[in-house]
Design a protein around this motif. Structure first.
Motif, short mmCIF file in Angstrom:
data_model
loop_
_atom_site.label_atom_id
_atom_site.label_comp_id
_atom_site.label_asym_id
_atom_site.label_seq_id
_atom_site.Cartn_x
_atom_site.Cartn_y
_atom_site.Cartn_z
N VAL A 116 0.88 -1.18 0.00
CA VAL A 116 0.00 0.00 0.00
C VAL A 116 0.91 1.22 0.00
O VAL A 116 1.83 1.32 0.82
CB VAL A 116 -0.93 0.03 1.22
CG1 VAL A 116 -1.75 1.32 1.25
CG2 VAL A 116 -1.84 -1.19 1.25
N GLY A 117 0.65 2.13 -0.93
CA GLY A 117 1.47 3.33 -1.03
C GLY A 117 0.79 4.54 -0.41
O GLY A 117 0.19 4.45 0.66
N CYS A 118 0.86 5.64 -1.12
CA CYS A 118 0.42 6.93 -0.57
C CYS A 118 -1.10 7.13 -0.62
O CYS A 118 -1.61 8.07 -0.01
CB CYS A 118 1.08 8.07 -1.32
SG CYS A 118 2.88 8.01 -1.28
N LEU A 119 -1.81 6.28 -1.36
CA LEU A 119 -3.25 6.45 -1.57
C LEU A 119 -4.03 5.25 -1.05
O LEU A 119 -3.60 4.10 -1.23
CB LEU A 119 -3.56 6.61 -3.06
CG LEU A 119 -2.86 7.75 -3.81
CD1 LEU A 119 -3.04 7.59 -5.31
CD2 LEU A 119 -3.41 9.09 -3.36
N VAL A 120 -5.18 5.52 -0.43
CA VAL A 120 -6.06 4.42 -0.02
C VAL A 120 -7.48 4.58 -0.55
O VAL A 120 -8.32 3.70 -0.36
CB VAL A 120 -6.11 4.28 1.52
CG1 VAL A 120 -4.77 3.79 2.06
CG2 VAL A 120 -6.53 5.57 2.20
N ASP A 121 -7.76 5.68 -1.26
CA ASP A 121 -9.10 5.86 -1.83
C ASP A 121 -9.10 7.07 -2.75
O ASP A 121 -8.22 7.93 -2.68
CB ASP A 121 -10.15 6.05 -0.73
CG ASP A 121 -11.50 5.46 -1.11
OD1 ASP A 121 -11.74 5.26 -2.32
OD2 ASP A 121 -12.31 5.20 -0.20
N SER A 122 -10.10 7.12 -3.62
CA SER A 122 -10.39 8.29 -4.46
C SER A 122 -11.80 8.12 -4.96
O SER A 122 -12.44 7.09 -4.75
CB SER A 122 -9.40 8.42 -5.61
OG SER A 122 -9.63 7.41 -6.58
N CYS A 123 -12.32 9.12 -5.68
CA CYS A 123 -13.73 9.05 -6.09
C CYS A 123 -13.98 7.99 -7.15
O CYS A 123 -15.08 7.46 -7.26
CB CYS A 123 -14.20 10.42 -6.59
SG CYS A 123 -13.62 10.85 -8.26
N GLN A 124 -12.95 7.65 -7.94
CA GLN A 124 -13.03 6.64 -9.00
C GLN A 124 -13.93 7.04 -10.18
O GLN A 124 -14.15 6.25 -11.09
CB GLN A 124 -13.52 5.28 -8.44
CG GLN A 124 -12.61 4.68 -7.38
CD GLN A 124 -11.35 4.08 -7.95
OE1 GLN A 124 -11.34 3.00 -8.53
NE2 GLN A 124 -10.26 4.80 -7.79
N THR A 125 -14.46 8.26 -10.18
CA THR A 125 -15.39 8.66 -11.24
C THR A 125 -14.94 9.90 -12.03
O THR A 125 -15.43 10.12 -13.13
CB THR A 125 -16.79 8.96 -10.66
OG1 THR A 125 -16.69 9.99 -9.67
CG2 THR A 125 -17.39 7.70 -10.02
N CYS A 126 -14.05 10.71 -11.49
CA CYS A 126 -13.63 11.94 -12.18
C CYS A 126 -12.70 11.60 -13.34
O CYS A 126 -12.27 10.46 -13.50
CB CYS A 126 -12.96 12.91 -11.21
SG CYS A 126 -11.32 12.37 -10.66
N SER A 127 -12.37 12.61 -14.14
CA SER A 127 -11.53 12.36 -15.31
C SER A 127 -10.14 11.87 -14.92
O SER A 127 -9.56 11.02 -15.61
CB SER A 127 -11.43 13.62 -16.17
OG SER A 127 -10.77 14.66 -15.46
N ALA A 128 -9.58 12.39 -13.82
CA ALA A 128 -8.25 11.94 -13.38
C ALA A 128 -8.29 10.47 -12.99
O ALA A 128 -7.42 9.68 -13.40
CB ALA A 128 -7.78 12.79 -12.22
N CYS A 129 -9.29 10.08 -12.22
CA CYS A 129 -9.39 8.68 -11.79
C CYS A 129 -9.61 7.76 -12.99
O CYS A 129 -9.04 6.66 -13.06
CB CYS A 129 -10.51 8.51 -10.77
SG CYS A 129 -10.15 9.23 -9.15
N LYS A 130 -10.44 8.20 -13.93
CA LYS A 130 -10.68 7.38 -15.12
C LYS A 130 -9.44 7.24 -15.98
O LYS A 130 -9.30 6.26 -16.73
CB LYS A 130 -11.84 7.97 -15.93
CG LYS A 130 -13.20 7.76 -15.28
CD LYS A 130 -14.32 8.36 -16.11
CE LYS A 130 -15.67 8.11 -15.45
NZ LYS A 130 -16.77 8.72 -16.24
N ASP A 131 -8.51 8.19 -15.85
CA ASP A 131 -7.24 8.13 -16.57
C ASP A 131 -6.16 7.43 -15.74
O ASP A 131 -4.97 7.52 -16.06
CB ASP A 131 -6.77 9.53 -16.95
CG ASP A 131 -7.56 10.12 -18.11
OD1 ASP A 131 -8.19 9.35 -18.86
OD2 ASP A 131 -7.55 11.36 -18.26
N ASP A 132 -6.56 6.76 -14.66
CA ASP A 132 -5.62 6.05 -13.77
C ASP A 132 -4.63 6.99 -13.11
O ASP A 132 -3.47 6.63 -12.86
CB ASP A 132 -4.88 4.94 -14.53
CG ASP A 132 -5.81 3.89 -15.11
OD1 ASP A 132 -6.64 3.36 -14.35
OD2 ASP A 132 -5.73 3.63 -16.33
N LEU A 133 -5.09 8.19 -12.80
CA LEU A 133 -4.27 9.18 -12.12
C LEU A 133 -4.94 9.58 -10.81
O LEU A 133 -5.27 10.74 -10.56
CB LEU A 133 -4.06 10.41 -13.02
CG LEU A 133 -3.28 10.15 -14.31
CD1 LEU A 133 -3.35 11.35 -15.24
CD2 LEU A 133 -1.81 9.81 -14.01
#
Length: 350
Positions: free
Chosen positions: A87-104
């Motif tokens: 597990v790195g620096c992230l444990v969650d995100s919205c998974q729906t915005c353009s950044a998340c959809k771009d795997d960022l």
């Protein structure tokens, strides 16, 4: 909720000390991980000392986590009990915005949830990091660690590794490129290893001649002493890419002069104001200065797989959790080659 042991700081002037915290029981899409090792990042020290003015206390640091899967939720098929994971620096995100959809996910437009000191969507409090017995994380933010890697030395890959791999990969560093890594520390030593493994002609750029031998052992083909004006002039306008890992504000003009036309220097270390940059140093050569923040989950897994293929890990010094405050003092003095890693058995046995 389950109570577990952890180490935390109560305020910006406090030493880290034992604290009991609560972890959620695994939900449908969760993975519960027994933490074996946790790297010590300079960000941990910044957050504990509230250097960035956003710390929420108590702070349980740690975002370079290696462990074994203890339990998985009913919706998890990618991982099973006993798997070696990270597990790195992230444990969650919205998974729906353009950044998340771009795997960022690190750039989540609705706010990424960082491994510690972020708002916890489940508890309503804030997240606690890897200086603890275990952690429960959504399956999308758990990474597979290649079994051939030393798990202790793999821990810093989850931050120092991806921080340096991501810009090298994004800007397309390839075999035969001339790549400069500025600064030899926790980030810089990984930059050298990655650039070398990618086949680049790798140059360590440092103010300290005493670091030359270490740099070459890590994979540098050359060492450039940035205080030596003659050496700097010799290398002017010759680099395809520069990875700048200096962690404090500094004069970037001498380094910009090293870039070829259309080449880029990427800042990954200095999360603070930088000295003025002369516009002419960019205009006269169409050069670029950019920044980069860790990497998304897809790229982090790609980095781990690359490390497995090329046997790339961090150079580390192991410590017990009880020595963490001494380690922080040494970290502040840059007295480590090149990353501290905590053996979390020391916490469990205490």
């Amino acid at each position: 909720m389950t109570k577990i042991k952890a180490y935390a700081a109560d305020n910006k002037d406090a030493n880290l000390k034992p604290l009991e915290i609560e972890r959620r029981d695994p939900l449908k899409d969760d993975v519960k991980i027994d933490i074996l090792y946790c790297g010590v990042c300079h960000s941990d020290l910044h957050q504990v000392r509230n250097d960035w003015k956003n710390s929420a206390y108590p702070v349980v640091p740690g975002h370079e986590i290696i462990g074994k899967v203890l339990e998985v939720g009913s919706g998890v098929t990618k991982f099973k009990v006993g798997d070696l994971v990270g597990v790195g620096c992230l444990v969650d995100s919205c998974q729906t915005c353009s950044a998340c959809k771009d795997d960022l996910e690190q750039f989540c437009e609705n706010g990424a949830t960082f491994t510690y000191n972020s708002k916890d969507k489940h508890s309503g409090g804030h997240t606690f990091g890897g200086y603890s017995e275990n952690v429960t994380v959504n399956k999308e933010f758990v990474l597979k660690v290649p079994e051939n890697l030393d798990p202790k030395a793999a821990a810093p890959l989850l931050c120092a590794g991806i921080t340096t791999y991501s810009p090298l990969a994004h800007w397309g560093v390839k075999k035969g490129d001339k790549v400069g890594v500025i600064g030899l520390g926790g980030l810089g030593h990984m930059g050298i290893k990655f650039a070398h493994a990618m086949g680049a002609h790798t140059v360590m750029i440092t103010t300290s001649p005493s670091k030359s031998e270490d740099a070459k052992k890590l994979g540098a083909d050359e060492v450039l002493i940035s205080k030596d004006e003659a050496q700097m002039n010799e290398h002017a306008n010759s680099f395809d890419f520069l990875l700048n890992t200096i962690p404090v504000g500094h004069d970037m003009n001498p380094y910009a002069a090293l870039l070829k036309r259309d080449a880029t220097m990427v800042i990954v270390g200095a999360v603070e104001p930088l000295d003025p940059l002369h516009g002419g140093s960019l205009i006269m050569g169409r050069k670029s200065i950019a920044g980069s923040l860790i990497g998304g989950l897809k790229e982090t897994q790609e980095m781990l797989d690359f490390c497995g293929k090329h046997n790339v890990v961090s150079d580390i010094e192991m410590i017990d959790i009880q020595n963490i405050n001494d380690a922080y003092d040494r970290l502040q003095k840059s007295d480590v080659k090149y990353r501290f890693v905590i053996d979390m058995k020391s916490l469990k046995d205490s």
